[in-house]
Design a protein around this motif. Structure first.
Motif, PDB file in Angstrom:
ATOM      1  N   ALA A  45       0.849  -1.284  -0.101  1.00  0.00           N
ATOM      2  CA  ALA A  45       0.004  -0.049  -0.142  1.00  0.00           C
ATOM      3  C   ALA A  45       0.852   1.299   0.038  1.00  0.00           C
ATOM      4  O   ALA A  45       0.513   2.249  -0.714  1.00  0.00           O
ATOM      5  CB  ALA A  45      -1.000   0.232   1.143  1.00  0.00           C
ATOM      6  N   LEU A  46       1.836   1.392   0.782  1.00  0.00           N
ATOM      7  CA  LEU A  46       2.646   2.426   0.774  1.00  0.00           C
ATOM      8  C   LEU A  46       3.569   2.580  -0.526  1.00  0.00           C
ATOM      9  O   LEU A  46       3.857   3.668  -0.945  1.00  0.00           O
ATOM     10  CB  LEU A  46       4.101   2.021   1.839  1.00  0.00           C
ATOM     11  CG  LEU A  46       3.682   2.587   3.365  1.00  0.00           C
ATOM     12  CD1 LEU A  46       4.799   2.338   4.134  1.00  0.00           C
ATOM     13  CD2 LEU A  46       3.492   4.021   3.403  1.00  0.00           C
ATOM     14  N   TYR A  47       3.665   1.481  -1.233  1.00  0.00           N
ATOM     15  CA  TYR A  47       4.320   1.840  -2.678  1.00  0.00           C
ATOM     16  C   TYR A  47       3.495   2.912  -3.647  1.00  0.00           C
ATOM     17  O   TYR A  47       3.989   3.547  -4.085  1.00  0.00           O
ATOM     18  CB  TYR A  47       4.341   0.242  -3.450  1.00  0.00           C
ATOM     19  CG  TYR A  47       5.141   0.412  -4.770  1.00  0.00           C
ATOM     20  CD1 TYR A  47       6.385   0.723  -4.904  1.00  0.00           C
ATOM     21  CD2 TYR A  47       4.142   0.480  -5.662  1.00  0.00           C
ATOM     22  CE1 TYR A  47       7.123   0.691  -6.286  1.00  0.00           C
ATOM     23  CE2 TYR A  47       4.857   0.644  -7.234  1.00  0.00           C
ATOM     24  CZ  TYR A  47       5.958   0.767  -7.330  1.00  0.00           C
ATOM     25  OH  TYR A  47       6.619   0.687  -8.585  1.00  0.00           O
ATOM     26  N   HIS A  48       2.002   2.648  -3.410  1.00  0.00           N
ATOM     27  CA  HIS A  48       1.414   3.536  -4.309  1.00  0.00           C
ATOM     28  C   HIS A  48       1.389   4.879  -3.754  1.00  0.00           C
ATOM     29  O   HIS A  48       1.350   5.602  -4.649  1.00  0.00           O
ATOM     30  CB  HIS A  48      -0.247   2.899  -4.130  1.00  0.00           C
ATOM     31  CG  HIS A  48      -0.457   1.725  -4.907  1.00  0.00           C
ATOM     32  ND1 HIS A  48      -0.492   1.700  -6.097  1.00  0.00           N
ATOM     33  CD2 HIS A  48      -0.719   0.366  -4.321  1.00  0.00           C
ATOM     34  CE1 HIS A  48      -0.827   0.169  -6.569  1.00  0.00           C
ATOM     35  NE2 HIS A  48      -0.905  -0.268  -5.489  1.00  0.00           N
ATOM     36  N   PRO A  53       7.611   5.675 -10.268  1.00  0.00           N
ATOM     37  CA  PRO A  53       8.193   6.854 -11.114  1.00  0.00           C
ATOM     38  C   PRO A  53       7.499   8.039 -10.770  1.00  0.00           C
ATOM     39  O   PRO A  53       7.971   9.069 -10.964  1.00  0.00           O
ATOM     40  CB  PRO A  53       8.097   6.217 -12.465  1.00  0.00           C
ATOM     41  CG  PRO A  53       7.908   4.771 -12.627  1.00  0.00           C
ATOM     42  CD  PRO A  53       7.189   4.584 -11.227  1.00  0.00           C
ATOM     43  N   SER A  54       6.141   7.955 -10.388  1.00  0.00           N
ATOM     44  CA  SER A  54       5.442   9.331 -10.216  1.00  0.00           C
ATOM     45  C   SER A  54       5.853   9.994  -8.940  1.00  0.00           C
ATOM     46  O   SER A  54       5.683  11.117  -8.843  1.00  0.00           O
ATOM     47  CB  SER A  54       4.040   9.178 -10.333  1.00  0.00           C
ATOM     48  OG  SER A  54       3.616   8.167  -9.156  1.00  0.00           O
ATOM     49  N   ASN A  55       6.316   9.320  -8.118  1.00  0.00           N
ATOM     50  CA  ASN A  55       6.929   9.727  -6.712  1.00  0.00           C
ATOM     51  C   ASN A  55       8.442   9.684  -6.510  1.00  0.00           C
ATOM     52  O   ASN A  55       8.869  10.000  -5.267  1.00  0.00           O
ATOM     53  CB  ASN A  55       6.388   8.965  -5.662  1.00  0.00           C
ATOM     54  CG  ASN A  55       4.910   9.051  -5.531  1.00  0.00           C
ATOM     55  OD1 ASN A  55       4.133  10.086  -5.584  1.00  0.00           O
ATOM     56  ND2 ASN A  55       4.147   7.807  -5.526  1.00  0.00           N
ATOM     57  N   ALA A  56       9.087   9.633  -7.704  1.00  0.00           N
ATOM     58  CA  ALA A  56      10.524   9.791  -7.406  1.00  0.00           C
ATOM     59  C   ALA A  56      11.026  10.909  -6.859  1.00  0.00           C
ATOM     60  O   ALA A  56      12.219  10.909  -6.068  1.00  0.00           O
ATOM     61  CB  ALA A  56      11.373   9.527  -8.929  1.00  0.00           C
ATOM     62  N   SER A  57      10.559  12.133  -6.923  1.00  0.00           N
ATOM     63  CA  SER A  57      11.245  13.353  -6.517  1.00  0.00           C
ATOM     64  C   SER A  57      11.001  13.448  -4.970  1.00  0.00           C
ATOM     65  O   SER A  57      11.504  14.195  -4.314  1.00  0.00           O
ATOM     66  CB  SER A  57      10.190  14.556  -6.897  1.00  0.00           C
ATOM     67  OG  SER A  57       8.542  14.511  -6.654  1.00  0.00           O
ATOM     68  N   PRO A  66      15.360   6.957  -5.266  1.00  0.00           N
ATOM     69  CA  PRO A  66      13.844   6.540  -5.394  1.00  0.00           C
ATOM     70  C   PRO A  66      13.782   5.183  -5.697  1.00  0.00           C
ATOM     71  O   PRO A  66      14.635   4.410  -6.139  1.00  0.00           O
ATOM     72  CB  PRO A  66      13.449   7.291  -6.562  1.00  0.00           C
ATOM     73  CG  PRO A  66      14.585   7.653  -7.191  1.00  0.00           C
ATOM     74  CD  PRO A  66      15.818   7.746  -6.382  1.00  0.00           C
ATOM     75  N   PHE A  67      12.610   4.477  -5.358  1.00  0.00           N
ATOM     76  CA  PHE A  67      12.330   3.135  -5.576  1.00  0.00           C
ATOM     77  C   PHE A  67      11.310   3.207  -6.637  1.00  0.00           C
ATOM     78  O   PHE A  67      10.052   3.320  -6.474  1.00  0.00           O
ATOM     79  CB  PHE A  67      11.704   2.433  -4.285  1.00  0.00           C
ATOM     80  CG  PHE A  67      12.705   2.799  -3.058  1.00  0.00           C
ATOM     81  CD1 PHE A  67      13.703   1.834  -3.111  1.00  0.00           C
ATOM     82  CD2 PHE A  67      12.518   3.595  -2.100  1.00  0.00           C
ATOM     83  CE1 PHE A  67      14.860   1.874  -2.019  1.00  0.00           C
ATOM     84  CE2 PHE A  67      13.513   3.753  -1.253  1.00  0.00           C
ATOM     85  CZ  PHE A  67      14.622   3.009  -1.065  1.00  0.00           C
ATOM     86  N   LEU A  68      11.501   2.553  -7.782  1.00  0.00           N
ATOM     87  CA  LEU A  68      10.771   2.435  -8.973  1.00  0.00           C
ATOM     88  C   LEU A  68      10.050   1.116  -9.241  1.00  0.00           C
ATOM     89  O   LEU A  68       9.247   1.098 -10.045  1.00  0.00           O
ATOM     90  CB  LEU A  68      11.689   2.723 -10.159  1.00  0.00           C
ATOM     91  CG  LEU A  68      12.634   3.924 -10.265  1.00  0.00           C
ATOM     92  CD1 LEU A  68      13.191   4.139 -11.536  1.00  0.00           C
ATOM     93  CD2 LEU A  68      11.484   5.392  -9.756  1.00  0.00           C
ATOM     94  N   ASP A  69      10.258   0.195  -8.376  1.00  0.00           N
ATOM     95  CA  ASP A  69       9.455  -1.032  -8.427  1.00  0.00           C
ATOM     96  C   ASP A  69       9.236  -1.653  -6.963  1.00  0.00           C
ATOM     97  O   ASP A  69       9.794  -0.858  -6.014  1.00  0.00           O
ATOM     98  CB  ASP A  69      10.263  -1.984  -9.191  1.00  0.00           C
ATOM     99  CG  ASP A  69      11.519  -2.503  -8.600  1.00  0.00           C
ATOM    100  OD1 ASP A  69      11.851  -2.827  -7.630  1.00  0.00           O
ATOM    101  OD2 ASP A  69      12.717  -2.047  -9.295  1.00  0.00           O
ATOM    102  N   LEU A  70       8.215  -2.250  -6.842  1.00  0.00           N
ATOM    103  CA  LEU A  70       7.663  -2.732  -5.465  1.00  0.00           C
ATOM    104  C   LEU A  70       8.953  -3.648  -4.896  1.00  0.00           C
ATOM    105  O   LEU A  70       9.012  -3.396  -3.583  1.00  0.00           O
ATOM    106  CB  LEU A  70       6.348  -3.710  -5.796  1.00  0.00           C
ATOM    107  CG  LEU A  70       6.036  -4.245  -4.549  1.00  0.00           C
ATOM    108  CD1 LEU A  70       5.548  -3.077  -3.334  1.00  0.00           C
ATOM    109  CD2 LEU A  70       4.790  -5.110  -4.911  1.00  0.00           C
TER     110      LEU A  70
END
Length: 252
Positions: A45-48, A53-57, A66-70
């Motif tokens: 759930a935290l991943y979302h 990619p949309s939360n990399a900043s 940043p974490f680009l995959d689960l």
């Protein structure tokens, strides 16, 4: 024969309480947000809310990510849960405005994970502790819930765990974090130059603190601003800076 006493105000030599992830004190309920110890099961759930990619900043000033995959994000959450560096917390919200669209169809009674934060730099003998690793969903930022999350942790540190200094540190380029610290009532103490190397770059670290003598006013300001009566239609009636000026002027 003259005696030579140490200088400085005398303080208790009884250590502050070391936070325990298993303690019921670690679950904090507010009006807008709930904090509880972070669990590995929170990762999907935290991943979302925090990754992809949309939360990399969100991870620009954090040593990890940043974490680009689960998979990589789950490994980071596992590190936070099992390491000795942090006492990590997850922020749970029931407010639909804070919930990513992918998770909005079914909100459990306890809320959806929308952020993480931690207690760190814990030195009970010197009564010092830090609030750090603050990563909130963009939907949560600049909200009453995000302010309340820090307030609940400060209250825990000063009143339950008996610390006398709560710190906030950030990259001195991280203007949003510096502004958040000042808004919460932390005082800027200075910048440690060339303090760390983070992601291959030099980091100068800005230091902020609230000490126990200041906590009374800081607490009253935050409680007054967070009060239900200060909000109408989700919008504040009085800014936190105006609350602080008003209460400080009254000597409260």
């Amino acid at each position: 024969m003259a005696t030579h006493e140490p200088e400085g105000d005398p303080v208790s030599t009884t250590p502050s309480i070391t936070p325990s992830i298993d303690s019921p004190l670690m679950t904090l309920h507010g009006q807008y947000i709930t904090l509880r110890p972070l669990q590995l099961s929170d990762a999907p759930a935290l991943y979302h809310s925090l990754a992809g990619p949309s939360n990399a900043s969100l991870w620009t000033y954090i040593p990890g990510g940043p974490f680009l995959d689960l998979e990589s994000f789950t490994a980071h959450i596992e590190f936070m849960c099992t390491g000795t560096v942090f006492i990590p917390f997850v922020l749970l919200s029931r407010n639909p405005a804070h919930i990513p669209s992918a998770l909005s169809s079914a909100i459990p009674s306890g809320g959806i994970p929308v952020g993480v934060t931690a207690l760190m730099s814990i030195v009970p003998a010197h009564h010092t502790i830090e609030i750090g690793h603050v990563v909130y969903s963009p939907l949560l930022q600049r909200s009453a819930a995000s302010t309340e999350a820090s307030f609940l942790l400060m209250k825990l540190c000063f009143e339950e765990l008996r610390y006398e200094r709560v710190e906030w540190k950030c990259n001195d380029r991280n203007t949003p974090s510096s502004n958040a610290a000042k808004r919460l009532g932390f005082s800027y103490e200075g910048t440690f130059r060339r303090h760390l190397v983070v992601k291959g770059r030099r980091r100068d670290t800005a230091w902020f603190s609230v000490i126990v003598e200041e906590w009374g006013l800081v607490k009253r300001v935050l409680e007054s601003w967070l009060a239900e009566g200060n909000f109408e239609g989700g919008r504040q009636k009085e800014r936190i800076e105006d609350v602080r000026e008003r209460l400080a002027g009254k000597g409260e």
